[in-house]
Design a protein around this motif. Structure first.
Motif, PDB file in Angstrom:
ATOM      1  N   MET A   1       0.750  -1.338   0.118  1.00  0.00           N
ATOM      2  CA  MET A   1      -0.112   0.073  -0.122  1.00  0.00           C
ATOM      3  C   MET A   1       0.837   1.100   0.017  1.00  0.00           C
ATOM      4  O   MET A   1       1.865   0.994   0.483  1.00  0.00           O
ATOM      5  CB  MET A   1      -1.041   0.063   1.197  1.00  0.00           C
ATOM      6  CG  MET A   1      -1.879   1.089   1.211  1.00  0.00           C
ATOM      7  SD  MET A   1      -3.580   0.686   1.958  1.00  0.00           S
ATOM      8  CE  MET A   1      -3.136   0.012   3.469  1.00  0.00           C
ATOM      9  N   SER A   2       0.512   2.367  -0.445  1.00  0.00           N
ATOM     10  CA  SER A   2       1.203   3.592  -0.452  1.00  0.00           C
ATOM     11  C   SER A   2       1.526   4.135   0.743  1.00  0.00           C
ATOM     12  O   SER A   2       0.684   3.657   1.661  1.00  0.00           O
ATOM     13  CB  SER A   2       0.393   4.656  -1.252  1.00  0.00           C
ATOM     14  OG  SER A   2       0.447   4.287  -2.758  1.00  0.00           O
ATOM     15  N   ALA A   3       2.794   4.783   0.971  1.00  0.00           N
ATOM     16  CA  ALA A   3       3.035   5.220   1.965  1.00  0.00           C
ATOM     17  C   ALA A   3       2.146   6.453   2.689  1.00  0.00           C
ATOM     18  O   ALA A   3       2.068   6.409   3.941  1.00  0.00           O
ATOM     19  CB  ALA A   3       4.400   5.928   1.803  1.00  0.00           C
ATOM     20  N   ASN A   4       1.428   7.162   1.969  1.00  0.00           N
ATOM     21  CA  ASN A   4       0.508   8.142   2.611  1.00  0.00           C
ATOM     22  C   ASN A   4      -0.808   7.523   2.955  1.00  0.00           C
ATOM     23  O   ASN A   4      -1.708   8.463   3.685  1.00  0.00           O
ATOM     24  CB  ASN A   4       0.499   9.325   1.721  1.00  0.00           C
ATOM     25  CG  ASN A   4      -0.372   8.839   0.337  1.00  0.00           C
ATOM     26  OD1 ASN A   4      -0.657   7.651  -0.034  1.00  0.00           O
ATOM     27  ND2 ASN A   4      -0.836  10.022  -0.499  1.00  0.00           N
ATOM     28  N   THR A   5      -1.185   6.457   2.893  1.00  0.00           N
ATOM     29  CA  THR A   5      -2.326   5.808   3.223  1.00  0.00           C
ATOM     30  C   THR A   5      -2.097   4.864   4.718  1.00  0.00           C
ATOM     31  O   THR A   5      -1.382   3.904   4.405  1.00  0.00           O
ATOM     32  CB  THR A   5      -3.051   5.132   2.263  1.00  0.00           C
ATOM     33  OG1 THR A   5      -3.172   5.764   0.967  1.00  0.00           O
ATOM     34  CG2 THR A   5      -4.467   4.527   2.481  1.00  0.00           C
ATOM     35  N   GLY A  23      -3.524   6.173  -3.531  1.00  0.00           N
ATOM     36  CA  GLY A  23      -2.399   5.342  -3.335  1.00  0.00           C
ATOM     37  C   GLY A  23      -2.357   4.253  -4.594  1.00  0.00           C
ATOM     38  O   GLY A  23      -3.053   4.260  -5.252  1.00  0.00           O
ATOM     39  N   ARG A  24      -1.431   3.210  -4.245  1.00  0.00           N
ATOM     40  CA  ARG A  24      -1.306   2.169  -5.290  1.00  0.00           C
ATOM     41  C   ARG A  24      -1.131   0.818  -4.402  1.00  0.00           C
ATOM     42  O   ARG A  24      -0.683   1.155  -3.257  1.00  0.00           O
ATOM     43  CB  ARG A  24       0.004   2.417  -6.188  1.00  0.00           C
ATOM     44  CG  ARG A  24      -0.001   3.560  -7.043  1.00  0.00           C
ATOM     45  CD  ARG A  24       1.297   3.789  -7.797  1.00  0.00           C
ATOM     46  NE  ARG A  24       1.247   4.960  -8.623  1.00  0.00           N
ATOM     47  CZ  ARG A  24       0.744   4.909  -9.739  1.00  0.00           C
ATOM     48  NH1 ARG A  24       0.795   3.544 -10.402  1.00  0.00           N
ATOM     49  NH2 ARG A  24       1.068   5.973 -10.635  1.00  0.00           N
ATOM     50  N   LEU A  25      -1.849  -0.260  -5.035  1.00  0.00           N
ATOM     51  CA  LEU A  25      -1.887  -1.456  -4.293  1.00  0.00           C
ATOM     52  C   LEU A  25      -1.560  -2.467  -5.173  1.00  0.00           C
ATOM     53  O   LEU A  25      -2.199  -2.622  -6.112  1.00  0.00           O
ATOM     54  CB  LEU A  25      -3.408  -1.608  -3.659  1.00  0.00           C
ATOM     55  CG  LEU A  25      -3.569  -2.706  -2.354  1.00  0.00           C
ATOM     56  CD1 LEU A  25      -2.543  -2.334  -1.404  1.00  0.00           C
ATOM     57  CD2 LEU A  25      -4.914  -2.759  -1.999  1.00  0.00           C
ATOM     58  N   PRO A  26      -0.482  -3.279  -5.125  1.00  0.00           N
ATOM     59  CA  PRO A  26      -0.057  -4.596  -6.051  1.00  0.00           C
ATOM     60  C   PRO A  26      -1.134  -5.495  -5.746  1.00  0.00           C
ATOM     61  O   PRO A  26      -1.716  -5.797  -4.890  1.00  0.00           O
ATOM     62  CB  PRO A  26       1.444  -4.826  -5.441  1.00  0.00           C
ATOM     63  CG  PRO A  26       1.478  -4.221  -4.159  1.00  0.00           C
ATOM     64  CD  PRO A  26       0.668  -3.076  -3.640  1.00  0.00           C
ATOM     65  N   LEU A  27      -1.562  -5.801  -7.180  1.00  0.00           N
ATOM     66  CA  LEU A  27      -2.331  -7.096  -7.215  1.00  0.00           C
ATOM     67  C   LEU A  27      -1.938  -8.256  -6.505  1.00  0.00           C
ATOM     68  O   LEU A  27      -2.963  -9.054  -6.047  1.00  0.00           O
ATOM     69  CB  LEU A  27      -2.592  -7.587  -8.638  1.00  0.00           C
ATOM     70  CG  LEU A  27      -3.274  -6.425  -9.459  1.00  0.00           C
ATOM     71  CD1 LEU A  27      -3.366  -6.799 -10.775  1.00  0.00           C
ATOM     72  CD2 LEU A  27      -4.639  -5.988  -9.035  1.00  0.00           C
ATOM     73  N   SER A  28      -0.681  -8.673  -6.205  1.00  0.00           N
ATOM     74  CA  SER A  28      -0.191  -9.590  -5.424  1.00  0.00           C
ATOM     75  C   SER A  28      -0.381  -9.600  -4.036  1.00  0.00           C
ATOM     76  O   SER A  28      -0.358 -10.562  -3.372  1.00  0.00           O
ATOM     77  CB  SER A  28       1.411  -9.566  -5.791  1.00  0.00           C
ATOM     78  OG  SER A  28       2.213  -8.623  -5.345  1.00  0.00           O
ATOM     79  N   SER A  29      -0.749  -8.176  -3.643  1.00  0.00           N
ATOM     80  CA  SER A  29      -0.904  -8.257  -2.161  1.00  0.00           C
ATOM     81  C   SER A  29      -2.469  -8.500  -1.802  1.00  0.00           C
ATOM     82  O   SER A  29      -2.848  -8.785  -0.805  1.00  0.00           O
ATOM     83  CB  SER A  29      -0.738  -6.884  -1.557  1.00  0.00           C
ATOM     84  OG  SER A  29      -1.646  -6.042  -2.382  1.00  0.00           O
ATOM     85  N   ASP A  41       0.420  -9.462 -12.122  1.00  0.00           N
ATOM     86  CA  ASP A  41       1.350  -8.606 -12.234  1.00  0.00           C
ATOM     87  C   ASP A  41       0.374  -7.435 -12.494  1.00  0.00           C
ATOM     88  O   ASP A  41      -0.734  -7.540 -12.955  1.00  0.00           O
ATOM     89  CB  ASP A  41       1.782  -8.889 -13.718  1.00  0.00           C
ATOM     90  CG  ASP A  41       2.619 -10.001 -13.847  1.00  0.00           C
ATOM     91  OD1 ASP A  41       3.299 -10.294 -12.785  1.00  0.00           O
ATOM     92  OD2 ASP A  41       3.041 -10.589 -15.000  1.00  0.00           O
ATOM     93  N   GLY A  42       0.895  -6.206 -12.028  1.00  0.00           N
ATOM     94  CA  GLY A  42       0.151  -5.044 -11.918  1.00  0.00           C
ATOM     95  C   GLY A  42      -0.176  -4.585 -10.716  1.00  0.00           C
ATOM     96  O   GLY A  42      -0.050  -5.132  -9.465  1.00  0.00           O
ATOM     97  N   GLU A  43      -0.948  -3.258 -10.815  1.00  0.00           N
ATOM     98  CA  GLU A  43      -1.339  -2.615  -9.535  1.00  0.00           C
ATOM     99  C   GLU A  43      -2.770  -2.135  -9.598  1.00  0.00           C
ATOM    100  O   GLU A  43      -3.123  -1.604 -10.734  1.00  0.00           O
ATOM    101  CB  GLU A  43      -0.280  -1.739  -9.067  1.00  0.00           C
ATOM    102  CG  GLU A  43      -0.114  -0.653  -9.878  1.00  0.00           C
ATOM    103  CD  GLU A  43       1.031   0.247  -9.321  1.00  0.00           C
ATOM    104  OE1 GLU A  43       1.938  -0.101  -8.632  1.00  0.00           O
ATOM    105  OE2 GLU A  43       1.331   1.327 -10.156  1.00  0.00           O
ATOM    106  N   ALA A  44      -3.233  -1.472  -8.331  1.00  0.00           N
ATOM    107  CA  ALA A  44      -4.645  -0.906  -8.561  1.00  0.00           C
ATOM    108  C   ALA A  44      -4.245   0.430  -8.029  1.00  0.00           C
ATOM    109  O   ALA A  44      -3.527   0.630  -6.976  1.00  0.00           O
ATOM    110  CB  ALA A  44      -5.650  -1.366  -7.763  1.00  0.00           C
TER     111      ALA A  44
END
Length: 168
Positions: A1-5, A23-29, A41-44
């Motif tokens: 998860m992004s550092a600011n969230t 923020g951004r969240l990797p699909l792998s998480s 592969d990828g992120e949201a």
């Protein structure tokens, strides 16, 4: 998860402060989403905004953009499903409060401690965005007529004997 969230948010304090996070969240998480995807592969990318509407209903609005890697059930090839959604969730303390929400809101039952996991909210919406039968919109449509073969047409109707009994 992004550092600011933050990993956990107090929903009621965020509504009072009218806070928003992106923020951004990797699909792998996203463990629940992984089983629906071809790979991770990828992120949201997301934005989470807390506020009250004109009727003073507390809500959280999610904006999510992602490319979900799925397997087309028509061609069995990997493709990326673009997902771009905006969902407004009315915050409720009790299931009985759900009836008071405006019709375009989905209910989000806030735990007693008021703490929400932003990553779970994003993952929930992405799980709901995955189609039951993924089909690549660029794949060729199946438009074939499947006529009965001659041997099937030549076979006697199995119910023909019952028709003769009915006449008696």
């Amino acid at each position: 998860m992004s550092a600011n969230t933050p990993e956990m948010l107090d929903a009621w304090r965020m509504v009072a402060a009218r806070r928003s996070f992106e923020g951004r969240l990797p699909l792998s998480s996203m463990t629940r989403l992984q089983g629906l995807l071809n790979d991770t592969d990828g992120e949201a990318r997301y934005t989470i905004e807390f506020d009250r509407d004109a009727l003073q209903v507390p809500y959280v609005e999610l904006r999510i953009d992602a490319q979900l890697p799925l397997v087309c059930q028509r061609s069995l090839q990997r493709f990326l499903l673009p997902v771009s959604l905006v969902q407004r969730l009315g915050l409720v303390r009790d299931e009985a409060d759900e009836a008071a929400l405006p019709p375009d809101y989905e209910a989000l039952l806030v735990p007693e401690d008021g703490m929400l996991h932003p990553a779970d909210l994003v993952e929930d919406e992405l799980v709901l965005a995955v189609p039951v039968v993924p089909v690549n919109p660029e794949s060729d449509a199946v438009a074939r007529d499947w006529p009965a073969q001659e041997e099937e047409l030549a076979k006697a109707n199995p119910f023909a004997a019952l028709a003769s009994l009915k006449k008696n």
